[in-house]
Motif scaffolding. Sequence first.
Motif, mmCIF file in Angstrom:
data_model
loop_
_atom_site.group_PDB
_atom_site.id
_atom_site.type_symbol
_atom_site.label_atom_id
_atom_site.label_comp_id
_atom_site.label_asym_id
_atom_site.label_seq_id
_atom_site.Cartn_x
_atom_site.Cartn_y
_atom_site.Cartn_z
ATOM 1 N N LEU A 120 0.818 -1.203 0.000
ATOM 2 C CA LEU A 120 0.000 0.000 0.000
ATOM 3 C C LEU A 120 0.860 1.266 0.000
ATOM 4 C CD1 LEU A 120 -2.912 -0.854 2.495
ATOM 5 C CD2 LEU A 120 -3.045 -0.581 0.020
ATOM 6 N N LEU A 121 1.962 1.246 0.737
ATOM 7 C CA LEU A 121 2.843 2.418 0.802
ATOM 8 C C LEU A 121 3.500 2.699 -0.550
ATOM 9 C CD1 LEU A 121 4.487 1.819 4.298
ATOM 10 C CD2 LEU A 121 2.940 3.691 3.666
ATOM 11 N N ARG A 122 3.570 1.687 -1.390
ATOM 12 C CA ARG A 122 4.169 1.852 -2.716
ATOM 13 C C ARG A 122 3.121 1.869 -3.831
ATOM 14 N NH1 ARG A 122 7.142 -0.543 0.840
ATOM 15 N NH2 ARG A 122 9.409 -0.217 0.941
ATOM 16 N N TYR A 123 1.844 1.940 -3.442
ATOM 17 C CA TYR A 123 0.754 1.963 -4.418
ATOM 18 C C TYR A 123 0.583 3.393 -4.920
ATOM 19 C CZ TYR A 123 -3.891 0.901 -6.346
ATOM 20 O OH TYR A 123 -4.973 0.719 -7.175
ATOM 21 N N PRO A 124 0.954 3.674 -6.161
ATOM 22 C CA PRO A 124 1.030 5.074 -6.613
ATOM 23 C C PRO A 124 -0.313 5.790 -6.633
ATOM 24 C CG PRO A 124 1.321 3.546 -8.467
ATOM 25 C CD PRO A 124 1.352 2.717 -7.221
ATOM 26 N N ASP A 125 -1.405 5.061 -6.828
ATOM 27 C CA ASP A 125 -2.717 5.714 -6.929
ATOM 28 C C ASP A 125 -3.157 6.358 -5.615
ATOM 29 O OD1 ASP A 125 -2.644 4.750 -9.468
ATOM 30 O OD2 ASP A 125 -4.239 3.270 -9.219
ATOM 31 N N TRP A 126 -2.654 5.865 -4.489
ATOM 32 C CA TRP A 126 -3.104 6.364 -3.195
ATOM 33 C C TRP A 126 -2.113 7.333 -2.550
ATOM 34 C CZ3 TRP A 126 -5.889 1.955 -0.037
ATOM 35 C CH2 TRP A 126 -7.038 1.560 -0.743
ATOM 36 N N GLY A 127 -0.852 7.163 -2.791
ATOM 37 C CA GLY A 127 0.142 8.063 -2.217
ATOM 38 C C GLY A 127 0.175 8.049 -0.699
ATOM 39 N N LEU A 128 0.051 6.872 -0.096
ATOM 40 C CA LEU A 128 0.062 6.767 1.358
ATOM 41 C C LEU A 128 1.437 7.103 1.928
ATOM 42 C CD1 LEU A 128 -1.898 3.525 2.358
ATOM 43 C CD2 LEU A 128 -2.573 5.882 2.742
ATOM 44 N N THR A 129 1.437 7.708 3.105
ATOM 45 C CA THR A 129 2.653 7.920 3.879
ATOM 46 C C THR A 129 2.596 7.031 5.114
ATOM 47 O OG1 THR A 129 1.711 9.676 5.247
ATOM 48 C CG2 THR A 129 2.693 10.333 3.134
ATOM 49 N N PRO A 130 3.720 6.809 5.790
ATOM 50 C CA PRO A 130 3.667 6.029 7.039
ATOM 51 C C PRO A 130 2.677 6.599 8.048
ATOM 52 C CG PRO A 130 5.922 6.237 6.300
ATOM 53 C CD PRO A 130 5.106 7.100 5.388
ATOM 54 N N ALA A 131 2.538 7.923 8.091
ATOM 55 C CA ALA A 131 1.614 8.544 9.054
ATOM 56 C C ALA A 131 0.169 8.189 8.723
ATOM 57 C CB ALA A 131 1.802 10.057 9.059
ATOM 58 N N THR A 132 -0.221 8.280 7.441
ATOM 59 C CA THR A 132 -1.607 7.953 7.085
ATOM 60 C C THR A 132 -1.872 6.460 7.212
ATOM 61 O OG1 THR A 132 -0.922 7.902 4.757
ATOM 62 C CG2 THR A 132 -1.931 9.932 5.566
ATOM 63 N N ALA A 133 -0.840 5.651 6.928
ATOM 64 C CA ALA A 133 -0.998 4.206 7.108
ATOM 65 C C ALA A 133 -1.205 3.872 8.579
ATOM 66 C CB ALA A 133 0.227 3.474 6.562
ATOM 67 N N SER A 134 -0.470 4.541 9.457
ATOM 68 C CA SER A 134 -0.649 4.326 10.896
ATOM 69 C C SER A 134 -2.043 4.739 11.336
ATOM 70 C CB SER A 134 0.399 5.119 11.679
ATOM 71 O OG SER A 134 1.698 4.656 11.379
ATOM 72 N N LEU A 135 -2.551 5.828 10.750
ATOM 73 C CA LEU A 135 -3.902 6.281 11.086
ATOM 74 C C LEU A 135 -4.939 5.232 10.704
ATOM 75 C CD1 LEU A 135 -5.798 8.500 12.086
ATOM 76 C CD2 LEU A 135 -5.774 9.458 9.758
ATOM 77 N N ILE A 136 -4.782 4.618 9.536
ATOM 78 C CA ILE A 136 -5.708 3.566 9.117
ATOM 79 C C ILE A 136 -5.657 2.400 10.098
ATOM 80 C CG2 ILE A 136 -6.120 1.815 7.343
ATOM 81 C CD1 ILE A 136 -5.242 3.890 5.273
ATOM 82 N N SER A 137 -4.448 2.049 10.537
ATOM 83 C CA SER A 137 -4.296 0.952 11.499
ATOM 84 C C SER A 137 -4.993 1.265 12.810
ATOM 85 C CB SER A 137 -2.809 0.683 11.735
ATOM 86 O OG SER A 137 -2.628 -0.331 12.693
ATOM 87 N N VAL A 138 -4.801 2.486 13.304
ATOM 88 C CA VAL A 138 -5.417 2.880 14.574
ATOM 89 C C VAL A 138 -6.939 2.910 14.448
ATOM 90 C CG1 VAL A 138 -5.698 4.797 16.201
ATOM 91 C CG2 VAL A 138 -3.418 4.135 15.436
ATOM 92 N N VAL A 139 -7.437 3.403 13.314
ATOM 93 C CA VAL A 139 -8.884 3.460 13.094
ATOM 94 C C VAL A 139 -9.476 2.055 13.114
ATOM 95 C CG1 VAL A 139 -10.623 3.907 11.315
ATOM 96 C CG2 VAL A 139 -8.949 5.669 11.887
ATOM 97 N N GLY A 140 -8.769 1.109 12.512
ATOM 98 C CA GLY A 140 -9.243 -0.272 12.544
ATOM 99 C C GLY A 140 -9.302 -0.828 13.950
ATOM 100 N N LEU A 141 -8.272 -0.535 14.764
ATOM 101 C CA LEU A 141 -8.256 -1.000 16.155
ATOM 102 C C LEU A 141 -9.366 -0.345 16.972
ATOM 103 C CD1 LEU A 141 -4.425 -1.110 16.944
ATOM 104 C CD2 LEU A 141 -5.993 -3.053 16.774
ATOM 105 N N LEU A 142 -9.660 0.921 16.669
ATOM 106 C CA LEU A 142 -10.773 1.586 17.365
ATOM 107 C C LEU A 142 -12.092 0.891 17.032
ATOM 108 C CD1 LEU A 142 -9.823 5.362 16.963
ATOM 109 C CD2 LEU A 142 -9.823 4.024 19.074
ATOM 110 N N GLY A 143 -12.247 0.469 15.781
ATOM 111 C CA GLY A 143 -13.449 -0.280 15.410
ATOM 112 C C GLY A 143 -13.556 -1.583 16.171
#
Length: 419
Positions: free
Chosen positions: A46-69
């Motif tokens: 995902l971090l290397r998926y050019p269409d999304w342009g994820l950074t480590p910070a946004t990837a961490s946010l997605i992880s935290v959001v999943g754990l909150l769920g």
Amino acid sequence: MSADSTVNPTTVRDRRAAGWVAPLCWSAVALEGYDLVVLGVVLPSLLRYPDWGLTPATASLISVVGLLGVMVGALAIGPVTDIVGRRRTMLLTVIAFSVLTLLCAFAPNPWIFGLLRFVAGLGLGGVLPVAIALVNEYAHHGRSGSVTTTLMTGYHVGAVVTSLLGIAVIPALGWRAMFVIGALPALVLVPLILRYLPESESFLRERASGTRPDHERNPVTILFRGGYLRATIAFWVTSFMGLLLVYGLNTWLPEIMRSAGYDLGAALALLLVLNVGAIVGLLVAGQVANRIGTRTSTIAWFTLAALFLALLSIRLPGIGVYVSVLLAGVFVFSAQVLVYAYVSQFYPAAARGTAIGAASGIGRLGAITGPLIGGALLTAGIAYPWGFYIFAAVAAVGAVSVAIVARAGDPAAERTDAG
């Protein structure tokens, strides 16, 4: 142990149906393990998926959001299972997280992906409380500890399968295929649950009798009435500490060991050794709990976890560090599972799912806190040895919290001790 905490197999109307409880619940937990670990497996892609342009910070946010769920799901599903039944809730959770996992494969952007991970987490968080409640209610007398730890091996099997599939699938089919694969087992598991999973005998008896007092119809209130308040808070503290250790160590152990002077290969090998210890610990802890009691073994497991975590602050020569990490894994991971087993024994059937869900949900705050503490210590340059001192202190607090439950003095504690 409370009188209704287990079901005598000779009283189960359909013994063959009762025999399906453990394998079906184990399979659901294995799927949960897959879906919770799959994000970590696909993140490098995902971090290397050019269409999304994820950074480590946004990837961490997605992880935290999943754990909150997952946290919200664990807190919410507990009362649901005590009101509508275990079987129906298991169906609901498996269908929900499987459908939402499939939808993740078609997410058009990271924001929709994060939202889907949060909603999928609601279902994922509900699987464990329902599964633990069911397997304990159908366990043979005196085997509650081992059935819970055996159930949790499903999580680790799911995690291992995810990692192995990631190696084979992602290079050939891409990261989206991992979410499609994660949803497919539901096509088999859901019909099996519909056909073979029995409802909780305790739940059916209480619903049929209709004798539960009005003030006990809400299972949440039971956690805070009749002498349970102190124990409930103590269980929450213990679960917070237990999951803080699990997620903190799994996230940062390699980097902490690198800061201690170990090379990258050795640091990653130590993470593998830690998780091998976790599997060994699950198999051993259940048998020990059957023999000496769940409360006693839980206190011992947290105490020994504190000891071996503190020992990691010493740079041991040769194989010594591997042995120490292995032993830390044996006690750290299964200590938290023993907490779930103890909770399932401690509360009456009317609140069992709620109690397990609440402990699991509050514990998810620890799952978020552990990686944050590790990251802060590494940033400050003091992760070694202070990280292990802090983790050891956390384990010690977990041991004290369980001891507080034993001293709570309520009738349920006395019944559990006797069992």
